[in-house]
Design a protein around this motif. Structure first.
Motif, PDB file in Angstrom:
ATOM      1  N   HIS A 152      49.034  62.335  61.124  1.00  0.00           N
ATOM      2  CA  HIS A 152      49.209  60.884  61.034  1.00  0.00           C
ATOM      3  C   HIS A 152      49.034  60.441  59.598  1.00  0.00           C
ATOM      4  N   PRO A 153      50.070  60.475  58.764  1.00  0.00           N
ATOM      5  CA  PRO A 153      49.929  60.071  57.362  1.00  0.00           C
ATOM      6  C   PRO A 153      49.612  58.590  57.250  1.00  0.00           C
ATOM      7  N   HIS A 154      48.868  58.239  56.227  1.00  0.00           N
ATOM      8  CA  HIS A 154      48.486  56.849  55.977  1.00  0.00           C
ATOM      9  C   HIS A 154      48.978  56.445  54.601  1.00  0.00           C
ATOM     10  N   PRO A 155      49.168  55.141  54.371  1.00  0.00           N
ATOM     11  CA  PRO A 155      49.627  54.680  53.059  1.00  0.00           C
ATOM     12  C   PRO A 155      48.698  55.167  51.961  1.00  0.00           C
ATOM     13  N   ALA A 156      49.292  55.634  50.885  1.00  0.00           N
ATOM     14  CA  ALA A 156      48.494  56.105  49.752  1.00  0.00           C
ATOM     15  C   ALA A 156      47.840  54.924  49.055  1.00  0.00           C
ATOM     16  N   ALA A 157      46.759  55.226  48.322  1.00  0.00           N
ATOM     17  CA  ALA A 157      46.092  54.187  47.545  1.00  0.00           C
ATOM     18  C   ALA A 157      47.027  53.663  46.467  1.00  0.00           C
ATOM     19  N   GLN A 158      46.913  52.394  46.151  1.00  0.00           N
ATOM     20  CA  GLN A 158      47.813  51.714  45.220  1.00  0.00           C
ATOM     21  C   GLN A 158      47.005  50.858  44.254  1.00  0.00           C
ATOM     22  N   PRO A 159      47.638  50.318  43.220  1.00  0.00           N
ATOM     23  CA  PRO A 159      46.885  49.505  42.249  1.00  0.00           C
ATOM     24  C   PRO A 159      46.188  48.327  42.896  1.00  0.00           C
ATOM     25  N   ALA A 160      44.945  48.063  42.452  1.00  0.00           N
ATOM     26  CA  ALA A 160      44.169  46.953  42.999  1.00  0.00           C
ATOM     27  C   ALA A 160      44.300  45.697  42.161  1.00  0.00           C
ATOM     28  N   VAL A 161      44.459  45.837  40.852  1.00  0.00           N
ATOM     29  CA  VAL A 161      44.597  44.676  39.977  1.00  0.00           C
ATOM     30  C   VAL A 161      46.079  44.414  39.756  1.00  0.00           C
ATOM     31  N   HIS A 162      46.526  43.246  40.138  1.00  0.00           N
ATOM     32  CA  HIS A 162      47.928  42.867  39.998  1.00  0.00           C
ATOM     33  C   HIS A 162      48.068  41.794  38.922  1.00  0.00           C
ATOM     34  N   LEU A 163      49.203  41.785  38.306  1.00  0.00           N
ATOM     35  CA  LEU A 163      49.490  40.796  37.277  1.00  0.00           C
ATOM     36  C   LEU A 163      49.868  39.481  37.941  1.00  0.00           C
ATOM     37  N   PRO A 164      49.068  38.425  37.761  1.00  0.00           N
ATOM     38  CA  PRO A 164      49.419  37.140  38.381  1.00  0.00           C
ATOM     39  C   PRO A 164      50.656  36.539  37.723  1.00  0.00           C
ATOM     40  N   THR A 165      51.433  35.838  38.516  1.00  0.00           N
ATOM     41  CA  THR A 165      52.643  35.200  38.007  1.00  0.00           C
ATOM     42  C   THR A 165      52.331  33.793  37.515  1.00  0.00           C
ATOM     43  N   GLY A 166      53.306  33.194  36.843  1.00  0.00           N
ATOM     44  CA  GLY A 166      53.144  31.824  36.359  1.00  0.00           C
ATOM     45  C   GLY A 166      52.847  30.836  37.469  1.00  0.00           C
ATOM     46  N   PRO A 167      53.604  30.845  38.590  1.00  0.00           N
ATOM     47  CA  PRO A 167      53.281  29.921  39.695  1.00  0.00           C
ATOM     48  C   PRO A 167      51.884  30.139  40.257  1.00  0.00           C
ATOM     49  N   ASP A 168      51.418  31.399  40.256  1.00  0.00           N
ATOM     50  CA  ASP A 168      50.050  31.651  40.713  1.00  0.00           C
ATOM     51  C   ASP A 168      49.035  30.984  39.793  1.00  0.00           C
ATOM     52  N   LEU A 169      49.293  31.045  38.489  1.00  0.00           N
ATOM     53  CA  LEU A 169      48.309  30.632  37.500  1.00  0.00           C
ATOM     54  C   LEU A 169      48.279  29.125  37.265  1.00  0.00           C
ATOM     55  N   LEU A 170      49.383  28.429  37.578  1.00  0.00           N
ATOM     56  CA  LEU A 170      49.433  26.999  37.269  1.00  0.00           C
ATOM     57  C   LEU A 170      48.326  26.205  37.966  1.00  0.00           C
ATOM     58  N   PRO A 171      48.083  26.387  39.275  1.00  0.00           N
ATOM     59  CA  PRO A 171      46.967  25.644  39.893  1.00  0.00           C
ATOM     60  C   PRO A 171      45.602  26.051  39.348  1.00  0.00           C
ATOM     61  N   SER A 172      45.532  27.212  38.706  1.00  0.00           N
ATOM     62  CA  SER A 172      44.248  27.712  38.214  1.00  0.00           C
ATOM     63  C   SER A 172      43.969  27.317  36.774  1.00  0.00           C
ATOM     64  N   ALA A 173      44.880  26.613  36.122  1.00  0.00           N
ATOM     65  CA  ALA A 173      44.723  26.325  34.700  1.00  0.00           C
ATOM     66  C   ALA A 173      43.394  25.638  34.370  1.00  0.00           C
ATOM     67  N   PRO A 174      42.969  24.586  35.101  1.00  0.00           N
ATOM     68  CA  PRO A 174      41.669  23.981  34.773  1.00  0.00           C
ATOM     69  C   PRO A 174      40.511  24.961  34.933  1.00  0.00           C
ATOM     70  N   LEU A 175      40.560  25.788  35.985  1.00  0.00           N
ATOM     71  CA  LEU A 175      39.511  26.784  36.180  1.00  0.00           C
ATOM     72  C   LEU A 175      39.484  27.779  35.028  1.00  0.00           C
ATOM     73  N   LEU A 176      40.640  28.260  34.613  1.00  0.00           N
ATOM     74  CA  LEU A 176      40.692  29.260  33.555  1.00  0.00           C
ATOM     75  C   LEU A 176      40.205  28.696  32.226  1.00  0.00           C
ATOM     76  N   ARG A 177      40.569  27.444  31.951  1.00  0.00           N
ATOM     77  CA  ARG A 177      40.073  26.815  30.717  1.00  0.00           C
ATOM     78  C   ARG A 177      38.552  26.627  30.793  1.00  0.00           C
ATOM     79  N   GLY A 178      38.069  26.215  31.964  1.00  0.00           N
ATOM     80  CA  GLY A 178      36.626  26.055  32.118  1.00  0.00           C
ATOM     81  C   GLY A 178      35.886  27.370  31.984  1.00  0.00           C
ATOM     82  N   ALA A 179      36.450  28.457  32.564  1.00  0.00           N
ATOM     83  CA  ALA A 179      35.821  29.772  32.437  1.00  0.00           C
ATOM     84  C   ALA A 179      35.788  30.215  30.980  1.00  0.00           C
TER      85      ALA A 179
END
Length: 742
Positions: A195-222
């Motif tokens: 019973h093969p299972h999915p292999a391990a894959q990258p955990a850290v993904h590159l966020p896209t621009g639409p992902d980051l736009l709502p986070s802009a105030p948080l990122l500046r605050g951080a």
């Protein structure tokens, strides 16, 4: 515009303004212009953070939002959830840590410009650290669905992390070298079995621009907070607060335990944690530039946080992966110097049916109920010859009959080198003494192998304060290092000894240290009993000295009376009740502690509601049970949180003496007239308790007598405990032959 996407609850508003939650409810009722809810439920609504801040400023209730609080509220109210927000913040903090000038260039201008330019800047940092990264939606990457039948354990420290049970996930993997280091050269290979299972894959993904736009105030605050604290400290603060805010998911694991496990492994270059959680065990390893730290966890969000945390913490090569370790090993060709692991306990769905022919089971195929022995063999399989593994194990794994054949083979071949029983309270579950197993991948079978057994239960602390880690550490490391050098250890009665393996290879192969350690010698036992008897004699003499003289016979005095409620309304004292929430790291004074006269021993779930902290001179009264009791808080107890079913009275010292107050509150008749019955319990209405109206000098005269009675009561308790200890020691001595009947 994006700041409006951050939502805050009523509890969060109260923390921003420095008031109680009741004040926020009053504002909503009394002010028509108070911001309207934008989410949540009818009973627990949420509000737009920017609108709340503007309203508080207009009302003069908020001069400036504390930076830490603002960033935290932005993170916890993020529309994608706090874990996704924390991952994005971690990526930006890593950019600030590695290339601060790039961040300054990218962050100049509007939020839209920031969101558009940031993915390219992050790729330049994430790729050297973690290998090639792909742009994946943050919700799908971090909060991917997982099966519900496989609990996981998370390694975290008491300072900023904890242990969490989260389900296994067939999700992602990341190879995370250190700065400018080559990408992982050990790609995952397909697992054997039907019973093969999915292999391990990258955990850290590159966020896209639409992902980051709502986070802009948080990122500046951080970023602003990083300028104040540093990038690493900012991430630790946000991660620690997130873990503390979720007590039902996360439970604390002491940093001292992680340090002890790392020290048992010794100085090493390559280290693996196959159930890494948030990376506490790897973080405890002394970081050197030439080290390689490997990590894997089935929960994608935890693997991502571990990768970012370790990358911020060390310049060593960090290679983290996401995936079910037993089913989809991310490092199948690794030969590490050490493996540190706190595996999930009592896991039935660990892959028993799929992994029957897995080559890792060199010492026997684990039963379905022996998931811990599967993790033990996985750790051994990932060690180089002579490498050391240290695993935190439940005590049942040392004695369950279903695992006896594997334990026997581990002993015969010299793989299991030590079993150390920790004190009760060392790690969750706190009510049992967990074990540490120290294993070594044998280079060759020893001629006459021995195994070290140690029991540190004597270092357990009273209550729930945790063991004496300094003594635990000294005892364990001293015994292990002496045994590791010589292959044997002279008996240390009641603490440690080494046994020939042949002596343990019976029908049970029971490795519980307490079953094999010798009792203290007769001399030690007699000396201990003599010391207890002398302490008991001193305490009994003290009780005689403290015995209060009988009061002079006199007619009852009729004083003018007042009630606690009247005194509170008049400002002579402040009345507070114990809360249902607080901070996970603050000890809690319980009603049992008050009744027994012991140190704070309780805990409360994490809550946005501020805990009530007791101060020296406060008077604490239990409200359930029908007994008459009041306790004056001393310096040792000050700073603890007030637990449930307790009422705190803080007297104004110029009007009320604390001991006078506590003494009269203990009167039987006083308690009887202030008590009522609810269902089967008696409840005390503290506001109805009565006090005589007396001048302060007269109060202090009574207070001194009440203080003397309290000292006498404490001496009686000590005498009772010492008497029980003496009797128990006599029984033990007579039954084990260390005390003669005459």
């Amino acid at each position: 515009m994006q700041d409006n996407a951050t939502e805050v609850t009523a509890a969060g508003i109260a923390r921003l303004a420095g008031v109680g939650r009741a004040a926020v409810s009053n504002w909503r009722r009394r002010h028509a212009d108070f911001p309207k809810p934008v989410g949540g439920t009818e009973t627990s609504p949420s509000f737009a953070l920017a609108e709340v801040e503007n309203w508080l400023r207009k009302q003069g209730k908020l001069a400036e939002v504390p930076l830490r609080e603002r960033v935290w509220q932005q993170l916890v109210g993020h529309p994608e959830g706090p874990v996704a927000a924390l991952t994005q913040a971690g990526c930006v903090l890593l950019l600030i840590h590695d290339r601060p000038t790039v961040w300054l260039d990218v962050s100049a201008g509007s939020d839209e410009r920031l969101a558009a330019m940031l993915p390219g800047a992050l790729e330049e940092v994430l790729t050297p650290r973690f290998g090639p990264v792909s742009a994946v939606n943050s919700r799908r990457a971090v909060n991917s669905p997982r099966p519900v039948n496989a609990p996981r354990a998370v390694n975290t420290t008491d300072a900023d992390a904890a242990r969490v049970n989260t389900p296994h996930a067939d999700s992602t993997r990341v190879n995370t070298p250190g700065t400018d280091a080559p990408v992982n050269t050990h790609p995952a290979a397909p697992r054997p079995g039907p019973h093969p299972h999915p292999a391990a894959q990258p955990a850290v993904h590159l966020p896209t621009g639409p992902d980051l736009l709502p986070s802009a105030p948080l990122l500046r605050g951080a970023a602003e907070l990083a300028a104040e604290l540093g990038a690493r400290q900012t991430f630790e603060f946000l991660l620690g607060r997130h873990l503390d805010a979720n007590p039902r998911q996360y439970t604390l694991t002491p940093a001292d335990l992680a340090d002890l496990m790392a020290d048992l492994a010794g100085p090493v270059r390559t280290v693996l944690d196959p159930a890494c959680g948030t990376g506490a065990l790897l973080r405890a390893v002394t970081a050197r530039a030439d080290q390689e730290l490997y990590a894997q966890d089935s929960a994608p969000e935890l693997a991502a946080l571990t990768a970012l945390r370790l990358a911020l913490h060390t310049r060593a090569v960090v290679r983290a992966a996401t995936g079910d370790t037993l089913r989809a090993d991310a490092h199948p060709h690794l030969h590490a110097d050490a493996v540190l692991c706190h595996p999930p306990f009592n896991e039935r769905n660990w892959g028993h049916d799929e992994l029957a022919y897995d080559p890792r089971w060199e010492y026997g195929f684990p039963a379905r109920t022996e998931s811990e022995l599967a993790w033990v063999q996985h750790a051994l399989a990932r060690l180089k010859d002579g490498g050391t593994a240290v695993l935190l194990m439940p005590p049942a794994a040392a004695s369950r009959r279903s695992g006896r054949r594997i334990r026997a083979d581990l002993l015969r071949r010299g793989a299991l080198r030590a079993v150390v029983a920790l004190p009760v309270g060392a790690a969750p579950p706190y009510n049992i003494p967990l074990h540490l197993w120290v294993l070594r991948r044998p280079e060759k079978a020893p001629a006459q192998p021995e195994v070290l057994l140690a029991d540190t239960g004597q270092f357990a602390a009273d209550g729930r304060g945790g063991p004496d880690w300094r003594d635990v550490r000294e005892a364990v490391l001293d015994a292990w290092r002496a045994f590791d050098r010589a292959g044997t250890l002279e008996e240390r009665p009641g603490l440690a000894r080494s046994l020939p393996v042949i002596d343990l290879l019976d029908d049970d192969v029971d490795l519980a240290p307490a079953r094999h350690l010798p009792p203290p010698t007769a001399a030690d036992g007699a000396e201990q009993l003599t010391a207890v008897r002398e302490r008991l004699g001193e305490t009994l003499r003290l009780t005689a000295d403290l015995t209060p003289a009988p009061a002079d016979a006199a007619h009852p005095v009729r004083w003018p009376l007042t009630t606690i409620g009247e005194l509170a309304r008049g400002g002579a004292l402040v009345l507070r009740t114990g809360g249902n929430g607080g901070h996970a790291r603050v000890p809690v004074l319980t009603d049992h502690d008050v009744l027994a006269g012991t140190a704070p021993s309780g805990s409360l779930p994490e809550s946005d509601e501020a805990a009530v902290l007791v101060e020296p001179g406060d008077v604490v009264v239990p409200v359930l049970g029908g007994g008459s009791m009041a306790r004056v808080i001393d310096d040792a107890t000050g700073g603890a949180a007030l637990g449930r079913n307790l009422v705190l009275l803080r007297p104004e010292r110029t009007a009320l003496d604390p001991w006078f107050l506590a003494g009269f509150l203990r009167g039987t008749a006083n308690n009887r007239q202030a008590s009522s019955y609810a269902s089967t319990a008696t409840r005390l209405d503290v506001r109805r308790l009565q006090l005589p109206r007396l001048p302060l000098d007269e109060q202090r005269r009574y207070g001194e007598r009440f203080r003397a009675l309290d000292e006498f009561e404490r001496a009686l308790r000590r005498a009772g405990r010492l008497g029980e200890q003496l009797v128990r020691g006599m029984y033990d001595g007579l039954t084990d032959g260390t005390v003669a009947p005459d």
